[in-house]
Design a protein around this motif. Structure first.
Motif, PDB file in Angstrom:
ATOM      1  N   SER A   1      27.419 -17.371  15.452  1.00 51.65           N
ATOM      2  CA  SER A   1      26.645 -18.364  14.705  1.00 51.65           C
ATOM      3  C   SER A   1      27.346 -18.582  13.368  1.00 51.65           C
ATOM      4  O   SER A   1      28.367 -17.949  13.075  1.00 51.65           O
ATOM      5  CB  SER A   1      25.205 -17.880  14.467  1.00 51.65           C
ATOM      6  OG  SER A   1      25.192 -16.795  13.546  1.00 51.65           O
TER       7      SER A   1
ATOM      8  N   SER B   1      21.268 -21.310  14.229  1.00 57.54           N
ATOM      9  CA  SER B   1      21.170 -21.289  15.684  1.00 57.54           C
ATOM     10  C   SER B   1      22.493 -20.853  16.303  1.00 57.54           C
ATOM     11  O   SER B   1      23.569 -21.017  15.726  1.00 57.54           O
ATOM     12  CB  SER B   1      20.760 -22.663  16.220  1.00 57.54           C
ATOM     13  OG  SER B   1      21.738 -23.631  15.901  1.00 57.54           O
ATOM     14  N   SER B   2      22.422 -20.305  17.505  1.00 62.71           N
ATOM     15  CA  SER B   2      23.592 -19.723  18.153  1.00 62.71           C
ATOM     16  C   SER B   2      24.602 -20.794  18.532  1.00 62.71           C
ATOM     17  O   SER B   2      24.234 -21.906  18.933  1.00 62.71           O
ATOM     18  CB  SER B   2      23.165 -18.952  19.400  1.00 62.71           C
ATOM     19  OG  SER B   2      22.238 -17.943  19.083  1.00 62.71           O
TER      20      SER B   2
ATOM     21  N   THR C   1      18.296 -19.784  22.918  1.00 60.53           N
ATOM     22  CA  THR C   1      18.900 -21.081  22.637  1.00 60.53           C
ATOM     23  C   THR C   1      19.058 -21.825  23.960  1.00 60.53           C
ATOM     24  O   THR C   1      19.500 -21.240  24.961  1.00 60.53           O
ATOM     25  CB  THR C   1      20.290 -20.933  21.985  1.00 60.53           C
ATOM     26  OG1 THR C   1      20.184 -20.059  20.854  1.00 60.53           O
ATOM     27  CG2 THR C   1      20.816 -22.279  21.509  1.00 60.53           C
TER      28      THR C   1
ATOM     29  N   TYR D   1      15.921 -23.772  19.626  1.00 61.78           N
ATOM     30  CA  TYR D   1      16.331 -22.455  19.128  1.00 61.78           C
ATOM     31  C   TYR D   1      15.093 -21.730  18.641  1.00 61.78           C
ATOM     32  O   TYR D   1      14.239 -22.288  17.938  1.00 61.78           O
ATOM     33  CB  TYR D   1      17.334 -22.584  17.988  1.00 61.78           C
ATOM     34  CG  TYR D   1      17.683 -21.259  17.336  1.00 61.78           C
ATOM     35  CD1 TYR D   1      18.478 -20.315  17.977  1.00 61.78           C
ATOM     36  CD2 TYR D   1      17.190 -20.937  16.072  1.00 61.78           C
ATOM     37  CE1 TYR D   1      18.792 -19.105  17.386  1.00 61.78           C
ATOM     38  CE2 TYR D   1      17.498 -19.727  15.463  1.00 61.78           C
ATOM     39  CZ  TYR D   1      18.299 -18.815  16.128  1.00 61.78           C
ATOM     40  OH  TYR D   1      18.605 -17.608  15.531  1.00 61.78           O
TER      41      TYR D   1
END
Length: 762
Positions: free
Chosen positions: A73, A132-133, A233, A255
């Protein structure tokens, strides 16, 4: 000396930066992966250009490269990108800083980040969504320097441009992967690409990532380790090409992350251990982000028209301990136990953008566009400070006390209410922009661009005793001018002048005396010269840039002499300057080196009175608490005695470097790719106060290892990853609380993790 010798050895090599190396990644084209460097295409100017022919300092990495150096991230970009620091401040949004410009107003709903975040061409408005990833990423680009012409809302620090993998119309693709490692680390993800018709395809990706906490918290309710995370996610993307000229992309992203407690340590906490806290107040946190976006691109022949629209929702809610100590220790040090049973942000954003861009290959490359964004949000803060006589007194969260002096004072006496605030805000931003590149000759190019930005922020705020309607508004013209000259087929010199702006906003200080209720926009004039080169039949890439950034109205935090009235303020003049180098080198027998190095300096060039919240709270304790005559007089004296002139800006380390050494080996039964990356950053100041006791962050050194095995037969693969190979216990971030008791908290780098991974792709 720990790893100092290793660091110096790395620094002696030509510094370099990791670039995209997957031929299938967006913008990457590899003529011969083992003998030549890949050709990288970037979208920094909203049109596709070659990295080496774009007069901006850019780092580009493919999804495979991100995985090799464990970038999951935006937080993990810290120490890997020239000129960038990423501060994880525990209970507050992530602070991404490029060349001295970041997001100092972490506790202010109206403050805006100085680094724009763009996903698939859509400006992401909330800094909450930035964490968020990185899921199914094709290419990531980091642009350094102001992006005041074609990117996002406007930004004076830089931009992060993420492009995810788009659906493919040609064939069915699928992949699944599972990981398990130290601290019960788990990651499962899957991808499926479905061609639905010859003109319509769908790609879906989903990921679950979780781990146990690595902060020891013996007093924490119900658990003696905190910092565990449980994140999901998911993204779905439709690609539709109804005609040869029209392409429509529709995507949505979700997310969600739940944390069982904030992993941070008060620097005065006497508990033994590095990643340990004596905090006994539960601090769960929930983060949510939802994005729905659509883009339509139409081929006009000599140009392409593009329209994008999005709806974005971001929410964060946490219970926070403003002292992060046990009750007994908090009473001893601060005289009160300071708890925040609720601090929530909610943001709803709609933005739209339309532009028309020429196709490359002509004498002139140009783009013109319009941008509009509306954001509405609310912030609720409820805080109690209970002394020994009130400890444990029950209460309910009641915001009716905000703006009601009589009720506020009654609840303060009854159970220690110390702050209650409700703020409802709206921001409208609009801009028109244009940029033109003139190819004067095959070797000489001139680029010029302008952007007119209008931004208005309004807030209806009830805070403690007062109710106020606050407003911040500006109109500004920003832009850029650059010249490029190809001194050789693979060597380009460039010089540029650019400007950028970060919007202003409003504070919650409805009755302040020195800190403004509305802080103004931040503005930068940036000067840069650079050289981009490829040598030895494209086996060596060397990019160098030198910059000087002249800032006006630099945004930062300060306490007001009157208690509870601090907020964002503006330093009239400051500067940041530096030198960045980037290199990629292909060596014989499958070896490759990618690395970077940055040297920077900074200085405040204005005499400016400011009051550190840490010092202000110390005065409060020494003088018997806020609002007494002696207290206010002492705070005024401290405010006017201070001067940050000559100080360094926050998060500007004097030196940093990172290197990845990788090797690809063909074995009788498959292929083994090995990569070791190391990074070092010198000590730096976290804030402009330059207080040695609270603001100094020590040097950091980290190493990671990645082994990836792909058999000759079969679609499966195995991977071993070791993060923080040397088990460093360095402080990653030192965060000073601007309110409450003025605590200072350390967030440490994660401990060593060993992670095994197996996956299948076909």
């Amino acid at each position: 000396m720990r790893a100092a010798a290793s660091v110096m050895a790395l620094a002696q090599l030509v510094p370099a930066v990791a670039h995209a190396e997957d031929a299938g990644a967006a913008g990457a084209e590899a003529p011969s992966a083992s003998t030549q460097l890949e050709t990288i295409t970037v979208t920094a100017q909203k049109t596709k250009t070659g990295l080496q022919k774009t007069p901006i300092a850019i780092t580009a990495m493919s999804g495979d490269q991100l995985a090799k150096i464990d970038i999951r991230s935006a937080i993990d970009l810290d120490r890997h990108i020239p000129g960038m620091t990423v501060s994880d401040s525990g209970a507050f949004p992530v602070n991404i800083t490029i060349r001295g410009v970041g997001y100092d107003g972490l506790q202010n709903l109206s403050a805006q980040p100085g680094v724009a975040y763009v996903e698939n061409g859509v400006y992401i408005a909330s800094p909450i969504a930035v964490v968020s990833s990185y899921l199914d990423v094709g290419q990531l680009e980091v642009l350094r320097g102001p992006q005041g012409t074609v990117n996002g809302q406007n930004a004076d620090g830089g931009a992060i441009n993420v492009t995810t993998n788009m659906p493919k119309l040609d064939a069915f693709h699928m992949g699944v992967e599972g990981s398990y490692g130290s601290y019960n680390y788990q990651r499962e993800n899957g991808m499926v690409n479905l061609p639905l018709t010859k003109n319509l395809a769908f790609r879906a990706t989903v990921q679950h990532e979780a781990h146990d906490g690595w902060y020891y918290a013996p007093n924490y309710p119900g658990n003696d380790h905190i910092g565990s995370q449980n994140a999901w996610t998911a993204r779905g993307t439709f690609l539709w090409t109804p005609t040869d000229r029209l392409t429509v992309t529709v995507w949505g992203e979700l997310y969600s992350n739940d944390i069982n407690g904030v992993g941070a340590r008060n620097m005065i906490d006497p508990i033994a251990g590095v990643r340990a806290t004596s905090n006994d107040y539960a601090t769960p946190e929930q983060t949510r982000s939802r994005i729905a976006a659509a883009t339509a691109a139409y081929d006009l022949g000599g140009a392409t028209a593009k329209f994008s629209t999005s709806y974005q929702y971001a929410f964060i809610n946490n219970r926070n301990s403003a002292d992060s100590l046990s009750t007994a220790q908090a009473l001893e040090y601060y005289g009160v136990k300071d708890n925040i049973p609720e601090h929530s942000w909610g943001l709803n954003t709609v933005n739209e953008e339309f532009n028309v861009a020429s196709k490359p290959g002509g004498r002139f490359d140009w783009i013109v566009g319009l941008f509009y964004q509306h954001t509405s949000g609310n912030e609720n803060v409820f805080e109690t400070q209970q002394g020994s006589s009130l400890i444990g007194t029950p209460y309910t969260i009641d915001y009716s006390a905000a703006g009601n002096p009589a009720l506020y004072l009654a609840q303060q006496a009854a159970y220690g209410l110390s702050f209650a605030s409700v703020s409802n805000a709206h921001r409208n931003s609009a801009a028109g922009y244009g940029q033109l590149t003139w190819h004067i000759t095959d070797k000489l190019r001139l680029t010029g661009g302008l952007r007119y930005s209008w931004d208005k922020y309004t807030a209806h705020t009830a805070a403690n005793f007062n109710i106020a309607d606050l407003k911040s508004e500006f109109r500004k013209v920003t832009g850029k001018a650059s010249v490029e000259y190809d001194v050789a087929p693979h060597s380009t010199l460039y010089a540029s002048f650019s400007t950028g702006v970060k919007p202003g906003g409003a504070n919650l200080n409805t009755s302040s005396t020195q800190i403004p209720q509305s802080f103004t926009h931040e503005f930068v004039r940036a000067y840069e010269i650079g050289s981009k080169n490829e040598f030895f039949d494209r086996k060596l890439r060397l990019n160098v840039s030198a910059f000087y950034n002249d800032y006006r109205n630099y945004q930062t935090d300060s306490e007001d002499p009157l208690p509870y009235q601090g907020g964002q303020t503006n330093i009239p003049k400051s500067k940041v300057y530096g030198l960045e180098t980037e290199v990629s080198l292909i060596l014989p027998q499958g070896w490759r080196i990618d690395a970077n190095a940055t040297a920077m300096g900074s200085r405040v060039d204005s005499h400016m009175h400011m009051l550190d919240a840490y010092s202000a709270q110390a005065i409060n304790r020494a003088t018997g608490g806020p609002y007494g005559t002696g207290n206010v007089d002492a705070r005024y004296a401290a405010y006017f005695a201070s001067d940050v002139y000559g100080n360094q800006l926050g998060r500007v380390p004097n030196f940093s470097t990172a290197m990845t050494i990788s090797k690809s080996t063909d074995l009788p039964f498959g292929k083994l790719d090995a990569a070791v990356d190391a990074n070092y950053r010198s000590p730096y100041w976290e804030r402009v106060y330059n207080n040695p006791a609270t603001d100094r962050v020590g040097s950091q050194f980290m190493m990671n290892l990645n082994l990836h095995f792909q058999p000759k037969r079969g679609p499966w693969y195995l991977e071993l990853q070791v993060t923080n190979l040397t088990d460093s216990s360095d402080i990653a971030t030192r965060f000073a609380e601007n309110f409450g008791v003025g605590g200072v908290f350390d967030v440490y780098v994660p401990p060593r993790q060993v992670i095994g991974r197996v996956g299948v792709k076909f």
